[in-house]
Design a protein around this motif. Structure first.
Motif, short mmCIF file in Angstrom:
data_model
loop_
_atom_site.label_atom_id
_atom_site.label_comp_id
_atom_site.label_asym_id
_atom_site.label_seq_id
_atom_site.Cartn_x
_atom_site.Cartn_y
_atom_site.Cartn_z
N ALA A 206 50.96 -44.91 7.69
CA ALA A 206 50.80 -46.38 7.70
C ALA A 206 50.62 -46.75 6.61
O ALA A 206 49.05 -45.61 6.05
N LEU A 207 50.96 -47.80 5.00
CA LEU A 207 49.66 -47.85 4.70
C LEU A 207 50.22 -49.58 4.66
O LEU A 207 50.55 -50.51 4.99
N GLY A 208 49.14 -50.20 2.91
CA GLY A 208 49.53 -51.53 3.63
C GLY A 208 49.71 -52.54 2.00
O GLY A 208 51.35 -51.41 1.57
N GLY A 209 50.42 -53.47 2.46
CA GLY A 209 51.06 -54.66 1.60
C GLY A 209 51.02 -55.62 2.08
O GLY A 209 50.01 -56.65 2.68
N TYR A 210 52.82 -56.67 2.02
CA TYR A 210 52.22 -57.86 3.12
C TYR A 210 54.08 -57.83 3.37
O TYR A 210 54.91 -57.60 2.56
N PRO A 211 54.01 -58.30 4.88
CA PRO A 211 54.93 -59.22 5.31
C PRO A 211 55.50 -59.91 4.11
O PRO A 211 55.08 -61.10 4.29
#
Length: 412
Positions: free
Chosen positions: A299-304
């Motif tokens: 898993a890795l970050g960002g935004y929906p």
């Protein structure tokens, strides 16, 4: 580095390959250009992986999109691309070749600069949580410490896109749960291998962190990234469960295997000052998902930007930029990796609202925004090649070193 360009299918520009002729409005953006005869299906990179490119007319003009369609039912997998250290950066093409990936895109936003804190080096570490091979690698920084555009209403830095043990892609949130246990009691752990700790917290740094100074973790506040560095800090080094060193401020240098460095600020520093050499201390931590009981492979970050086929409320519809995003369809079995072109003719890009519309028109039910601008990079192997080539033009004129990315791998 010299970019290797072997273009699949049609040529670039407004006569480039236009895909999915059923595309209609893309939240104010429209696909343009004519599809060359026989080119509508794109070019196969590997079984279950197809590369396409097409033009989109957005609010600020025409931009050019590059898309990898990945069918996870066809013997292909997604995985994390990352440098050796959390506090490190590398080019996606190099990361993909090192891991044997057939394609990939850049990932999370990251600590790219530190102009507000003279003398404090930028770490290169990602903003959000990261899981690699089922193992918690790092946790999210406080919302006010993130780099990148503003988050959509109702979202935060714990948002991730990942693939579970069931090999299905999904969106989620990953929250750090951890403790520091001593003979005198148990303390809460507030950070893991992250470039910014919450005010008053204790954070753990492991051998995954790298050799970059840990001072940055004590700079800024939960709401203001540019706030000054804390003057109240402390550091404790543990080796094989025992305190072996104490220091009045965070240090630098690689953390050896079997070693954990605890960094505290304000109240956290005061708690660490009670530790003494030889004391038995154990540190436990994990990343807990809010939406899935299935463990994550990566898993890795960002935004929906898209949930259940509906764009999130409040998405920015005025600021256009070069962007990278991921769409999920087919119950998590189909994934679209999208990167816009940064060539001068297309650099106007899309708004986040337009990106959500583009993902939905591709067939995505859920969508996720990754780092953009000069970081936006899509790589893929040409037919018969053993190394990837950069497919889009990075807007900075050359491929940028980034914190992580998503790789596409064949099985067997």
């Amino acid at each position: 580095m010299t970019l290797r360009r072997t273009w699949f299918g049609a040529g670039r520009g407004r006569s480039a390959l236009t895909v999915l002729t059923a595309f209609t409005a893309l939240a104010g953006a429209t696909v343009v250009g004519a599809a060359p005869a026989g080119a509508a299906q794109g070019t196969a990179v590997a079984p279950g992986v197809v590369y396409r490119q097409f033009d989109i007319r957005g609010a600020r003009g025409v931009t050019h999109a590059h898309v990898l369609s990945v069918d996870l039912r066809r013997g292909v997998r997604l995985g994390l691309l990352r440098p050796r250290a959390v506090a490190g950066r590398a080019r996606i093409s190099a990361l993909a070749d090192a891991r044997g990936a057939v394609a990939g895109v850049n990932g999370d936003f990251f600590n790219i600069t530190e102009t507000q804190h003279p003398g404090v080096p930028a770490t290169g570490a990602a903003v959000g949580p990261t899981i690699v091979s089922g193992r918690a690698l790092k946790a999210a920084v406080p919302d006010g410490q993130r780099f990148g555009p503003g988050l959509p209403p109702g979202t935060d830095t714990t948002e991730v896109i990942g693939v579970g043990a069931d090999w299905r892609a999904r969106l989620d949130r990953l929250r750090l749960v951890g403790s520091v246990r001593t003979p005198a009691g148990t303390l809460a752990l507030g950070g893991l291998n992250q470039y910014a700790l919450p005010v008053g917290a204790i954070g753990a740094f492991t051998s995954d962190w790298g050799g970059v100074s840990r001072v940055r973790a004590t700079c800024g506040t939960d709401t203001e990234r540019a706030a000054s560095c804390s003057a109240d800090t402390y550091e404790v080094t543990l080796r094989h469960g025992r305190v072996v060193a104490l220091a009045g401020r965070p240090g630098s240098g690689a953390v050896a295997p079997g070693t954990t460095v605890l960094v505290g600020r304000e109240a956290g520093a005061q708690q660490l000052r009670r530790f003494f050499r030889g004391e038995a201390v154990s540190v436990r931590y994990g990343l807990v998902a809010s939406g899935s009981r299935i463990p994550y492979r990566f898993a890795l970050g960002g935004y929906p930007v898209l949930r259940g086929g509906v764009p999130l409320a409040g998405l920015n519809d005025t600021t256009s930029a070069v962007r990278t995003a991921v769409g999920i369809a087919g119950g998590g079995r189909r994934v679209f990796l999208l990167a816009l072109d940064g060539a001068p003719a297309y650099r106007s890009g899309l708004t986040i609202a337009e990106v959500a519309g583009a993902l939905r028109s591709l067939g995505a039910v859920d969508g996720f925004s990754l780092d953009g601008g000069g970081s936006s990079t899509l790589v893929a192997r040409a037919p018969g090649a053993t190394r990837v080539s950069v497919r889009n033009h990075p807007s900075g004129g050359a491929e940028r070193a980034v914190a992580n990315g998503i790789g596409v791998f064949t099985v067997g």
